[in-house]
Scaffold this active site. Structure first.
Site, PDB file in Angstrom:
ATOM      1  N   GLU A  36       8.058   8.467   2.519  1.00 22.89           N
ATOM      2  CA  GLU A  36       7.634   7.329   2.675  1.00 22.89           C
ATOM      3  C   GLU A  36       7.859   6.528   3.852  1.00 22.89           C
ATOM      4  OE1 GLU A  36       5.651   6.042   0.378  1.00 22.89           O
ATOM      5  OE2 GLU A  36       5.628   7.533  -0.612  1.00 22.89           O
ATOM      6  N   TYR A 117       8.184  -2.040  -1.693  1.00 25.91           N
ATOM      7  CA  TYR A 117       7.079  -1.038  -1.750  1.00 25.91           C
ATOM      8  C   TYR A 117       7.657   0.327  -1.512  1.00 25.91           C
ATOM      9  CZ  TYR A 117       3.535   2.377  -0.784  1.00 25.91           C
ATOM     10  OH  TYR A 117       2.767   3.333  -0.805  1.00 25.91           O
ATOM     11  N   ASP A 135       0.725  -1.544  -2.082  1.00 20.06           N
ATOM     12  CA  ASP A 135       0.663  -1.655  -0.813  1.00 20.06           C
ATOM     13  C   ASP A 135      -0.739  -2.366  -0.695  1.00 20.06           C
ATOM     14  OD1 ASP A 135      -0.967   0.246  -1.289  1.00 20.06           O
ATOM     15  OD2 ASP A 135      -0.359   1.613   0.247  1.00 20.06           O
TER      16      ASP A 135
END
Ligand code: SF4
Length: 365
Positions: A36, A117, A135
């Site tokens: 991520e 996020y 997102d």
């Protein structure tokens, strides 16, 4: 509507999910954390090229925590936004010190470089926590699906997207739900053109029903012009070595190596600024700095124009320090440099090669 959205999306995902390296390690929180962070502002195809190599070198949070900053940056080289690598490294040190990985969204949020996020994505995928991960892809899909006609990147539009994402994420398979939205945004409801004919949301989609899907999402205000800065940069050579210096910690390209340089404000004469710099770093030089090439690089907040100069030092290389090194071509390969600096070095090599028997100071991998 909520149940239909979930059911349709999950059925589509089970047939169409992309095979990505990090999806083979879904229960591994450290592996999801690395993925991520790499995926922040970076395309999936780019991350694919770095992910396995990074995890091979740093297979656990402990290995990463023990690594030297220089080594972490070297394995990040080419991915850009190096602050991410520094935050990941700092986060790994904190986790290793505590002796256990984060167990929840809230604990993830405490780590450097992890916002809502990223914490939502990691917590839902690796921990099965029912948290949204909204997102730009998700904002675009929701703008079309619910025909939201205000800017979804800010203010009320952004809040509406977050509210919808929070309401829709299920208790069961939340990680798959979030990843399904990511895939749908990349494969079907793409920025350029929504492919409604193959979309699982087609019967529910308000934007498609009204025939305005391709006009969404709407943007408010004109796009701000990105300013351009000019940086004069100089290759100071002594024999088969060139002088590299390390940037200070904290700012842009923090801790990476580069040729000496000076940002030019309007009215500053490049060769004068570089002659002073050269005298300070290498003593007397042979002649004046010669402008040999140019390179350009675009950042999110500004465009950079590099004017590239070269000069030969009158004497051999001075001694190295923690922030300055006289390096050969082979040694230069081992230093961590930014993508922008790679462009500078490549342009310099191209410019010098035909005329001078200069060392091939850079080779892109
Ligand atoms: Fe996007 Fe079309 Fe699907 Fe609506 S139906 S979500 S506009 S691809």
């Amino acid at each position: 509507m909520r149940a239909a959205i979930r059911r349709r999306l999950m059925r589509w995902y089970d047939r169409n999910r992309r095979d990505l390296p990090w999806r083979r390690r879904e229960g591994d929180l450290y592996a999801q954390w690395v993925a991520e962070i790499m995926l922040q502002q970076t395309r999936v195809e780019t991350v694919r090229r770095y992910y396995d190599r990074f995890l091979k070198r740093f297979p656990s949070v402990q290995t990463l925590a023990r690594a030297r900053r220089e080594s972490v940056l070297k394995h990040w080289e080419g991915l850009g936004y190096y602050r991410r690598a520094i935050n990941l490294h700092e986060g790994a040190k904190r986790v290793a010190k505590r002796g256990r990985l984060p167990q929840s969204f809230d604990e993830l949020r405490e780590l450097p470089g992890i916002g809502d996020y990223t914490a939502g994505a990691i917590a839902s995928i690796a921990l099965g926590e029912s948290k949204p991960a909204a997102d730009g892809n998700v904002a675009r899909i929701f703008a079309r699906l619910f025909a939201i006609e205000v800017d979804v990147t800010r203010g009320a539009g952004r809040r509406e997207v977050e509210r919808l994402a929070g309401a829709l994420v299920p208790q069961k398979r939340p990680g798959d739900f979030n990843q399904a939205l990511m895939d749908l945004g990349s494969l079907v409801c793409t920025p350029a053109s929504p492919n409604c004919g193959v979309c699982p949301f087609r019967p529910l989609c308000e934007g498609a029903r009204r025939g305005i899907a391709h006009e969404l999402p709407r943007r408010s205000g004109a796009k701000r012009a990105v300013p351009e800065v000019t940086i004069a940069t100089i290759a100071i050579r002594a024999g088969n070595r060139v002088l590299m210096q390390r940037r200070d910690e904290g700012g842009l390209w923090s801790g990476l190596w580069e040729l000496p340089n000076a940002e030019l404000s309007s009215g500053t004469e490049a060769s004068g600024a570089l002659a002073d710099l050269c005298a300070k770093l290498a003593g007397r030089a042979r002649g004046e700095p010669l402008e040999v090439a140019e390179a350009r690089h675009v950042l999110t907040h500004r465009r950079v124009r590099f004017r590239i100069f070269a000069i030969d030092a009158a004497r051999g290389p001075r001694s190295n320090s923690r922030v300055r090194r006289w390096v050969t071509a082979a040694e230069l390969e081992k230093l961590s440099v930014s993508t922008a600096q790679r462009k500078v070095l490549a342009a310099l090599e191209r410019a010098l090669e035909p005329a001078v028997s200069a060392p091939p100071i850079n080779r892109k991998r």
